[in-house]
Motif scaffolding. Structure first.
Motif, PDB file in Angstrom:
ATOM      1  N   ASP A 145       0.833  -1.195   0.000  1.00  0.00           N
ATOM      2  CA  ASP A 145       0.000   0.000   0.000  1.00  0.00           C
ATOM      3  C   ASP A 145       0.876   1.257   0.000  1.00  0.00           C
ATOM      4  N   GLY A 146       0.558   2.188  -0.898  1.00  0.00           N
ATOM      5  CA  GLY A 146       1.288   3.449  -0.971  1.00  0.00           C
ATOM      6  C   GLY A 146       2.556   3.397  -1.781  1.00  0.00           C
ATOM      7  N   LEU A 147       2.900   2.248  -2.359  1.00  0.00           N
ATOM      8  CA  LEU A 147       4.118   2.118  -3.138  1.00  0.00           C
ATOM      9  C   LEU A 147       3.790   1.803  -4.592  1.00  0.00           C
ATOM     10  N   ALA A 148       4.458   2.493  -5.500  1.00  0.00           N
ATOM     11  CA  ALA A 148       4.296   2.230  -6.934  1.00  0.00           C
ATOM     12  C   ALA A 148       5.301   1.146  -7.322  1.00  0.00           C
ATOM     13  N   VAL A 149       4.919  -0.122  -7.139  1.00  0.00           N
ATOM     14  CA  VAL A 149       5.848  -1.240  -7.270  1.00  0.00           C
ATOM     15  C   VAL A 149       5.692  -1.919  -8.625  1.00  0.00           C
ATOM     16  N   ARG A 150       6.835  -2.187  -9.260  1.00  0.00           N
ATOM     17  CA  ARG A 150       6.877  -3.007 -10.469  1.00  0.00           C
ATOM     18  C   ARG A 150       7.741  -4.231 -10.155  1.00  0.00           C
ATOM     19  N   THR A 151       7.264  -5.422 -10.482  1.00  0.00           N
ATOM     20  CA  THR A 151       7.987  -6.646 -10.151  1.00  0.00           C
ATOM     21  C   THR A 151       8.469  -7.348 -11.415  1.00  0.00           C
ATOM     22  N   LEU A 152       9.637  -7.951 -11.332  1.00  0.00           N
ATOM     23  CA  LEU A 152      10.172  -8.730 -12.443  1.00  0.00           C
ATOM     24  C   LEU A 152      11.245  -9.678 -11.918  1.00  0.00           C
ATOM     25  N   GLU A 153      11.670 -10.604 -12.777  1.00  0.00           N
ATOM     26  CA  GLU A 153      12.689 -11.584 -12.407  1.00  0.00           C
ATOM     27  C   GLU A 153      13.874 -11.452 -13.357  1.00  0.00           C
ATOM     28  N   VAL A 154      15.104 -11.645 -12.807  1.00  0.00           N
ATOM     29  CA  VAL A 154      16.301 -11.561 -13.633  1.00  0.00           C
ATOM     30  C   VAL A 154      17.261 -12.680 -13.269  1.00  0.00           C
ATOM     31  N   SER A 155      18.208 -12.935 -14.154  1.00  0.00           N
ATOM     32  CA  SER A 155      19.298 -13.875 -13.901  1.00  0.00           C
ATOM     33  C   SER A 155      20.597 -13.229 -14.361  1.00  0.00           C
ATOM     34  N   ALA A 156      21.473 -12.952 -13.425  1.00  0.00           N
ATOM     35  CA  ALA A 156      22.784 -12.427 -13.800  1.00  0.00           C
ATOM     36  C   ALA A 156      23.616 -13.496 -14.495  1.00  0.00           C
ATOM     37  N   LYS A 157      23.298 -14.766 -14.234  1.00  0.00           N
ATOM     38  CA  LYS A 157      24.053 -15.871 -14.824  1.00  0.00           C
ATOM     39  C   LYS A 157      23.761 -16.010 -16.309  1.00  0.00           C
ATOM     40  N   THR A 158      22.460 -15.976 -16.686  1.00  0.00           N
ATOM     41  CA  THR A 158      22.077 -16.196 -18.083  1.00  0.00           C
ATOM     42  C   THR A 158      21.728 -14.911 -18.817  1.00  0.00           C
ATOM     43  N   GLY A 159      21.541 -13.813 -18.088  1.00  0.00           N
ATOM     44  CA  GLY A 159      21.122 -12.561 -18.719  1.00  0.00           C
ATOM     45  C   GLY A 159      19.621 -12.427 -18.859  1.00  0.00           C
ATOM     46  N   ARG A 160      18.899 -13.428 -18.433  1.00  0.00           N
ATOM     47  CA  ARG A 160      17.439 -13.404 -18.551  1.00  0.00           C
ATOM     48  C   ARG A 160      16.853 -12.235 -17.743  1.00  0.00           C
ATOM     49  N   GLY A 161      16.050 -11.425 -18.420  1.00  0.00           N
ATOM     50  CA  GLY A 161      15.351 -10.337 -17.753  1.00  0.00           C
ATOM     51  C   GLY A 161      16.149  -9.065 -17.573  1.00  0.00           C
ATOM     52  N   LEU A 162      17.454  -9.062 -17.902  1.00  0.00           N
ATOM     53  CA  LEU A 162      18.260  -7.868 -17.673  1.00  0.00           C
ATOM     54  C   LEU A 162      17.834  -6.716 -18.578  1.00  0.00           C
ATOM     55  N   ALA A 163      17.473  -7.038 -19.832  1.00  0.00           N
ATOM     56  CA  ALA A 163      17.005  -5.977 -20.725  1.00  0.00           C
ATOM     57  C   ALA A 163      15.731  -5.346 -20.181  1.00  0.00           C
ATOM     58  N   THR A 164      14.839  -6.184 -19.667  1.00  0.00           N
ATOM     59  CA  THR A 164      13.600  -5.660 -19.075  1.00  0.00           C
ATOM     60  C   THR A 164      13.903  -4.793 -17.861  1.00  0.00           C
ATOM     61  N   LEU A 165      14.870  -5.224 -17.050  1.00  0.00           N
ATOM     62  CA  LEU A 165      15.245  -4.440 -15.870  1.00  0.00           C
ATOM     63  C   LEU A 165      15.766  -3.066 -16.284  1.00  0.00           C
ATOM     64  N   ARG A 166      16.649  -3.045 -17.286  1.00  0.00           N
ATOM     65  CA  ARG A 166      17.170  -1.750 -17.746  1.00  0.00           C
ATOM     66  C   ARG A 166      16.034  -0.867 -18.242  1.00  0.00           C
ATOM     67  N   ALA A 167      15.110  -1.447 -18.975  1.00  0.00           N
ATOM     68  CA  ALA A 167      13.978  -0.668 -19.495  1.00  0.00           C
ATOM     69  C   ALA A 167      13.116  -0.134 -18.352  1.00  0.00           C
ATOM     70  N   GLU A 168      12.895  -0.967 -17.327  1.00  0.00           N
ATOM     71  CA  GLU A 168      12.092  -0.519 -16.189  1.00  0.00           C
ATOM     72  C   GLU A 168      12.769   0.639 -15.471  1.00  0.00           C
ATOM     73  N   ILE A 169      14.100   0.539 -15.298  1.00  0.00           N
ATOM     74  CA  ILE A 169      14.820   1.625 -14.631  1.00  0.00           C
ATOM     75  C   ILE A 169      14.734   2.903 -15.466  1.00  0.00           C
ATOM     76  N   CYS A 170      14.921   2.775 -16.770  1.00  0.00           N
ATOM     77  CA  CYS A 170      14.820   3.954 -17.644  1.00  0.00           C
ATOM     78  C   CYS A 170      13.428   4.578 -17.566  1.00  0.00           C
TER      79      CYS A 170
END
Length: 583
Positions: free
Chosen positions: A45-70
């Motif tokens: 409550d009261g937080l604008a939260v976006r959730t996602l999953e990443v893997s530093a080992k395989t690179g999975r989700g890192l592009a999405t993470l960068r896009a979310e941060i941008c």
């Protein structure tokens, strides 16, 4: 240094972030769909939260993470557009960034722009042009993260390569080699860190690191001895309150209820607030105060009062509410407490605490006769004058001596001497503390040494074994450091009695003991890489003893004392009593 559940960090965000700030919640080590974990039951409550999953080992989700941060940054910029700055300011900023980028391409030992002098910064501003006030621009760059600079800290140097400094500071938290040396002690010098954590860094660079640590509340300076050696305290590494109460606070906390109390209760209280608060208080109180983890006690001269800061972290499984309680005793407790509350207010981020005051029937302002009609102006710790209390340990006497040598005639005679001296001192109206009576199974000798350093008077039974003993030299040097290496402060607390088997009167005698500890240090240094954490800490202490033993023994030799067992025992230790009473 503890793992925290997700609810803790969400509470942290609520406590320090502006309402509506975007929050990106990331599950790490999610190499595939099978690694996904359901979100634990937490309050969003009261937080604008976006959730996602990443893997530093395989690179999975890192592009999405960068896009979310941008996208999150874009939302922030849209809500609060950046202010325009002048061309000259932009040119100076770009030049600094170019210098830093060029430096990163060089080998670490060849980098030239980790820090700048203020004069170098002013020359850069003159070169790019269009800067009307280099001083104002330097403040602006500090506040916007381009550089790190605070006037009066680490010689006025401007830190350009902040990552270099942060890496050095975080090396203190190295769990295997560094952290164990200072845990539950909390105190260190630059030389300690230089030998253990900052090898290869010049002393000027080490001053920069310490300056950053001070300015960020990671540590504070408690004293500087006559030789210019500064000692620091890290709140995170101090002992628990229970240990401080037992070993350091005896006789300091008044028996009656506090004359004034203020309790600030936070819905979320994180250690950063407590660490910074204690650092701000400690920077003013110095070595006159007694410290423990996130709390302290000190005497205040202008009000003839005692103040105590206590913290209570509720520490529930998924969140941490808590309170900071200030207690004061004395003739003007309000004047003593309000500056402490002002310091807490200065370090509080996010939602303010709920503060409840209890003045023991007094109005909530200063009530001194001289200012009875003048509103009390709160100025933080600058309004207070912490000092050594006038009754600091006056009736307490510690005995420091070499023992554990019960198989030799000298050892037996020394033990019997102390056994007879202890009840004699008690019979003169003093409280006597002796390690064998104070320490219990499992207690640390270091704790007794801290108590000994706080005692008003210490009877030092000097013998040949004493000056060869690691524990005894730790005792003596701790008292010496407490006096900041000043002769009068040191000799006013120490009552030396010199046994027949030791000589300290001539310079050759004292030089011999300095040479003894120099040789011990050199031998330990030769094996330094193979020493454990405790022995590394001992090596640092031995170096300090070698540098100070000449002064310590010269100071003791220069005061009126008792020499020889016969003179010490004469007339029921009459000479020792005279020395104690004179102190």
């Amino acid at each position: 240094m503890r793992h925290r559940p997700l609810a803790y960090w969400l509470d942290y965000v609520r406590g320090v972030a502006a309402p509506g700030s975007p929050v990106v919640l990331v599950q790490a080590r999610c190499d595939g769909k099978a690694d996904r974990s359901p979100l634990p039951p937490v309050d969003l409550d009261g937080l604008a939260v976006r959730t996602l999953e990443v893997s530093a080992k395989t690179g999975r989700g890192l592009a999405t993470l960068r896009a979310e941060i941008c996208e999150a940054v874009g939302d922030l910029l849209a809500a609060r557009p950046p202010q325009l700055i002048g061309r000259g300011r932009a040119a100076a900023r770009d030049r600094l960034r170019q210098m830093l980028a060029a430096d990163q391409g060089r080998r670490p030992g060849d980098r030239r722009h980790r820090t700048l002098g203020v004069d170098e910064f002013e020359a850069l501003c003159a070169e790019v042009g269009g800067v009307s006030s280099p001083g104002a621009l330097l403040t602006f760059f500090h506040r916007t993260g381009v550089v790190f600079h605070q006037p009066g800290v680490f010689g006025g140097r401007v830190v350009l390569d902040q990552q270099w400094a942060l890496d050095a500071i975080y090396s203190l938290l190295e769990r295997g080699k560094v952290l164990p040396l200072f845990r539950n002690r909390g105190r260190f010098t630059r030389d300690d860190l230089g030998r253990i954590a900052w090898q290869g860094h010049a002393e000027a660079d080490q001053d920069v690191f310490l300056g950053m640590m001070e300015s960020c509340g990671i540590c504070f300076r408690v004293r500087e001895n006559a030789g210019g050696v500064r000692e620091y305290v890290a709140p995170e590494l101090l002992p628990a309150f229970s240990d401080a109460r037992r070993d350091l606070l005896a006789g300091r906390i008044p028996a009656d209820a506090p004359h004034a109390t203020a309790t600030a209760r936070f819905p979320f209280l994180h250690e950063g607030v407590l660490r910074t608060l204690l650092s701000r208080i400690g920077a003013k109180a110095g070595d006159t105060a007694v410290y423990w983890k996130y709390g302290c006690w000190f005497y205040e001269e202008t009000t003839d009062g005692r103040a105590m800061v206590e913290t209570d972290l509720d520490g529930e499984a998924d969140r941490v509410s808590g309170a900071v309680t200030f207690k004061a005793w004395g003739r003007d407790p309000v004047r003593l407490l309000e500056p402490l509350l002002a310091e807490l207010d200065a370090v509080t981020a996010g939602r303010p605490p709920d503060v409840v005051r209890s003045w023991d029937g007094r109005p909530p302002r200063s009530t001194t006769d001289a200012e009875a009609d003048t509103p009390f102006v709160v100025r933080g710790m600058d309004a207070l004058a912490p000092a050594d209390p006038p009754d600091d340990g006056r009736t307490e006497v510690c005995i420091s001596y070499a023992h554990g040598d019960d198989l030799t005639d000298a050892g037996l005679r020394r033990g019997r001497l102390v056994d007879d001296l202890q009840p004699a001192i008690a019979g003169w109206g003093y409280r006597v503390r002796r390690d064998r009576d104070v320490l219990r199974d499992g207690d640390l000798i270091h704790d007794f040494m801290l108590a000994l350093g706080q005692a008003g008077r210490v009877v030092v039974v000097l013998s040949d074994k004493y000056l060869r003993s690691v524990y005894c030299m730790t005792d003596l040097h701790h008292i010496f450091e407490k006096a900041s290496g000043a002769k009068k402060a040191f000799t006013s607390r120490v009552v030396p009695v010199v046994l027949d088997d030791v000589r300290i009167d001539g310079w050759r005698d004292r030089a011999g003991w300095a040479a003894h500890w120099q040789a011990e240090f050199q031998e330990m240094e030769r094996h330094f890489d193979h020493l454990g954490a405790e022995d590394r800490a001992l090596c640092v202490r031995v170096k300090q003893w070698h540098a100070a033993v000449g002064d310590m023994l010269a100071f003791l030799a220069d005061v009126l004392t008792v020499r020889g067992e016969a003179a010490i025992r004469a007339d029921g230790f009459r000479a020792v009593r005279a020395l104690l009473d004179r102190r």
